[in-house]
Design a protein around this motif. Structure first.
Motif, short mmCIF file in Angstrom:
data_model
loop_
_atom_site.label_atom_id
_atom_site.label_comp_id
_atom_site.label_asym_id
_atom_site.label_seq_id
_atom_site.Cartn_x
_atom_site.Cartn_y
_atom_site.Cartn_z
N MET A 1 34.14 43.57 28.66
CA MET A 1 32.60 43.39 29.35
C MET A 1 32.51 42.16 30.07
O MET A 1 31.90 42.10 31.06
CB MET A 1 31.54 43.44 28.13
CG MET A 1 31.47 44.66 27.22
SD MET A 1 31.06 46.04 28.33
CE MET A 1 31.39 47.32 27.45
N MET A 2 33.32 41.29 29.44
CA MET A 2 33.24 40.07 30.72
C MET A 2 33.90 40.50 31.87
O MET A 2 33.56 39.72 32.84
CB MET A 2 34.09 38.90 29.96
CG MET A 2 33.40 38.22 28.52
SD MET A 2 31.70 37.61 28.74
CE MET A 2 30.82 38.86 27.88
N GLY A 3 35.05 41.02 31.85
CA GLY A 3 35.74 41.66 32.92
C GLY A 3 34.94 42.24 33.84
O GLY A 3 34.80 42.01 35.01
N HIS A 4 33.99 43.35 33.49
CA HIS A 4 32.99 43.91 34.28
C HIS A 4 31.99 43.04 34.44
O HIS A 4 31.82 43.11 35.89
CB HIS A 4 32.14 45.10 33.48
CG HIS A 4 32.86 46.17 33.15
ND1 HIS A 4 33.62 47.07 34.22
CD2 HIS A 4 33.43 47.10 32.07
CE1 HIS A 4 33.82 47.96 33.94
NE2 HIS A 4 33.67 48.23 32.46
N ALA A 5 31.46 41.96 33.83
CA ALA A 5 30.49 41.08 34.41
C ALA A 5 31.02 40.15 35.74
O ALA A 5 30.11 39.99 36.37
CB ALA A 5 30.14 40.24 33.13
N PHE A 6 32.27 39.92 35.46
CA PHE A 6 32.55 38.89 36.81
C PHE A 6 33.81 39.83 37.62
O PHE A 6 34.42 39.20 38.59
CB PHE A 6 33.53 37.66 36.30
CG PHE A 6 32.60 36.79 35.21
CD1 PHE A 6 31.92 35.91 35.97
CD2 PHE A 6 32.41 36.98 33.97
CE1 PHE A 6 30.90 34.87 35.19
CE2 PHE A 6 31.39 36.17 33.22
CZ PHE A 6 30.64 35.11 33.90
N SER A 7 33.46 41.11 37.73
CA SER A 7 34.39 41.96 38.57
C SER A 7 34.21 41.80 39.98
O SER A 7 35.11 41.88 40.75
CB SER A 7 34.26 43.43 38.23
OG SER A 7 33.01 43.66 38.11
N TYR A 8 33.01 40.82 40.44
CA TYR A 8 32.76 40.69 41.96
C TYR A 8 33.91 39.75 42.31
O TYR A 8 34.32 39.91 43.44
CB TYR A 8 31.52 40.13 41.97
CG TYR A 8 31.21 39.47 43.45
CD1 TYR A 8 30.81 40.32 44.47
CD2 TYR A 8 31.30 37.86 43.53
CE1 TYR A 8 30.56 39.63 45.49
CE2 TYR A 8 31.12 37.46 44.62
CZ TYR A 8 30.81 38.32 45.84
OH TYR A 8 30.40 37.66 46.93
N PHE A 9 34.69 38.92 41.57
CA PHE A 9 35.60 38.17 41.76
C PHE A 9 36.88 38.40 41.90
O PHE A 9 37.61 37.60 42.10
CB PHE A 9 35.36 36.68 40.84
CG PHE A 9 33.98 36.02 41.01
CD1 PHE A 9 33.76 35.32 42.45
CD2 PHE A 9 32.99 36.23 39.92
CE1 PHE A 9 32.54 34.66 42.43
CE2 PHE A 9 31.73 35.65 40.47
CZ PHE A 9 31.36 35.07 41.47
N VAL A 10 36.99 39.61 41.88
CA VAL A 10 38.42 40.31 41.91
C VAL A 10 39.10 39.76 43.39
O VAL A 10 40.17 39.46 43.44
CB VAL A 10 38.42 41.81 41.60
CG1 VAL A 10 39.74 42.15 42.24
CG2 VAL A 10 38.38 42.24 39.98
N ASP A 11 37.94 40.20 44.33
CA ASP A 11 38.54 39.79 45.68
C ASP A 11 37.35 39.11 46.36
O ASP A 11 37.08 39.12 47.51
CB ASP A 11 38.46 41.20 46.59
CG ASP A 11 37.37 42.20 46.14
OD1 ASP A 11 36.49 41.91 45.49
OD2 ASP A 11 37.23 43.15 46.72
N HIS A 12 36.68 38.36 45.33
CA HIS A 12 35.80 37.04 46.31
C HIS A 12 36.29 35.93 45.68
O HIS A 12 36.46 35.81 44.48
CB HIS A 12 34.41 37.46 46.10
CG HIS A 12 33.84 38.67 46.62
ND1 HIS A 12 34.04 40.00 46.26
CD2 HIS A 12 33.68 38.82 47.98
CE1 HIS A 12 33.71 40.95 46.97
NE2 HIS A 12 33.43 40.24 48.18
#
Ligand code: KG4
Ligand code: ZN
Length: 315
Positions: free
Chosen positions: A115-126
């Motif tokens: 769930m933390m992965g989903h929560a911060f997924s914006y930062f995959v490519d930002h």
């Protein structure tokens, strides 16, 4: 952690076997093998099939991820994997593989909450330099729906979470009752129209826990009424009205917590349902704070988000 460390991340909590490699801030590869087709004919995930698919796919996915990143196992500095929540057999495959690699290469292994992965997924490519706390996070996935407040990467508090069906699960079930292809969330997104919306259920108070089983039952009852009367079920109207209710509920609740936590610096949205066009349209009307969404390909389960959060966590 040094900036250019190489991380290999594994995601295997449900039906996707995914491995990503990140070097510093840069995603070098993100390879996913999905068993979704096998589950389609059952209208939902069959855990045993998912586990078997992870077993047969994980080493191939790892080889491809390394090849795409133009690296070898010896280049890895640490391994991260989804430890929870998820299907136990599926999670176990990822855990064993991660620990095997870490032992073999004598490098650290980090457990990540999906769930933390989903929560911060914006930062995959930002760039993570954009990350400013406190954050409000709206995660809308198949297994869970929640709003949380984070004052640091490791200080994450749930403000509201689903007590029964998550938003994605409800959409998938409504889609199945309506005879739409699995997963229902995507099918309903594709046929949504605001032309003939009906009120399927009353609104819930903004501070009440997320509950989507009521809207699911309301949709089912309406479908059954049409069927009993031998009338044609208005598929588009019921699908669209359900999506309207669910997206309204998500946005109303998010706005409620935004007015309660006025120091919020940004809203991070994530999870499979965050790909939904109607939800994004409604969220874009929030002006008081930046609302950030993951790039579409990182809304569904993927290892890149596990790598991104591992980096944020260990920054
Ligand atoms: O986050 P996710 O990939 O898996 C879990 O961790 O649960 O979410 C999967 C969910 C499914 O319920 C699927 O129907 C839903 O996300 N979903 C969507 C869309 N794309 C995926 N729901 C609505 N609109 C979409 N475009
Ligand atoms: Zn997920």
């Amino acid at each position: 952690m040094a900036k250019q460390e190489v991380i290999l991340a594994i995601e295997s909590s449900c039906d996707d076997t995914s491995i990503a490699i990140m070097k510093g801030n840069k995603l070098l590869s993100n390879v996913t093998s999905t068993s979704m087709k096998q589950h389609r004919k059952y209208g939902g995930i069959v855990p045993e099939l998912a586990s078997r698919s992870h077993c047969s796919e994980i080493d191939k996915v790892c080889t491809l991820a390394l090849k795409e990143a133009k690296l070898t196992l010896q280049d890895l500095d640490y391994v991260a994997y989804t430890a929870e929540p998820g299907l136990v057999g599926s999670l176990h495959v990822g855990k064993v593989f991660a620990n095997m690699l870490a032992t073999l290469l004598n490098i650290p292994v980090i457990k990540i909450n999906h769930m933390m992965g989903h929560a911060f997924s914006y930062f995959v490519d930002h760039d993570i330099k954009q990350l400013k706390f406190p954050v409000l996070s709206l995660v809308v996935s198949g297994g869970h729906t929640f709003i949380a407040r984070a004052t640091s990467p490791n200080n994450f508090k749930y403000l509201n979470e689903s007590i029964d069906d998550a938003a994605g699960e409800a959409l998938d079930k409504i889609g199945r009752f309506l005879g739409l292809p699995y997963p229902g969330g995507i099918s309903i997104d594709n046929i949504y129209s605001n032309k003939k919306l009906i009120e399927l259920a009353p609104n819930k108070p903004v501070d009440a826990p997320f509950t989507f089983s009521g809207i699911k039952t309301a949709a089912l009852n309406m479908i059954n009424t049409y069927k009993m009367k031998k009338q044609i079920v208005p598929v588009k109207v019921i699908a669209s009205s359900s999506l309207e209710w669910i997206t309204n509920d998500l946005v109303r609740k998010l706005e409620h917590y935004l007015s309660k936590y006025k120091d919020t610096k940004m809203v991070l949205v994530g999870g499979g349902v965050s790909a939904n066009k109607l939800l994004r349209k409604k969220l874009s009307q929030i002006k008081k704070v930046k609302v950030l969404y993951p790039t579409l390909q990182y809304t569904n389960d993927n290892a890149a988000m596990i790598a991104a959060y591992a980096r944020i966590k260990n920054k």
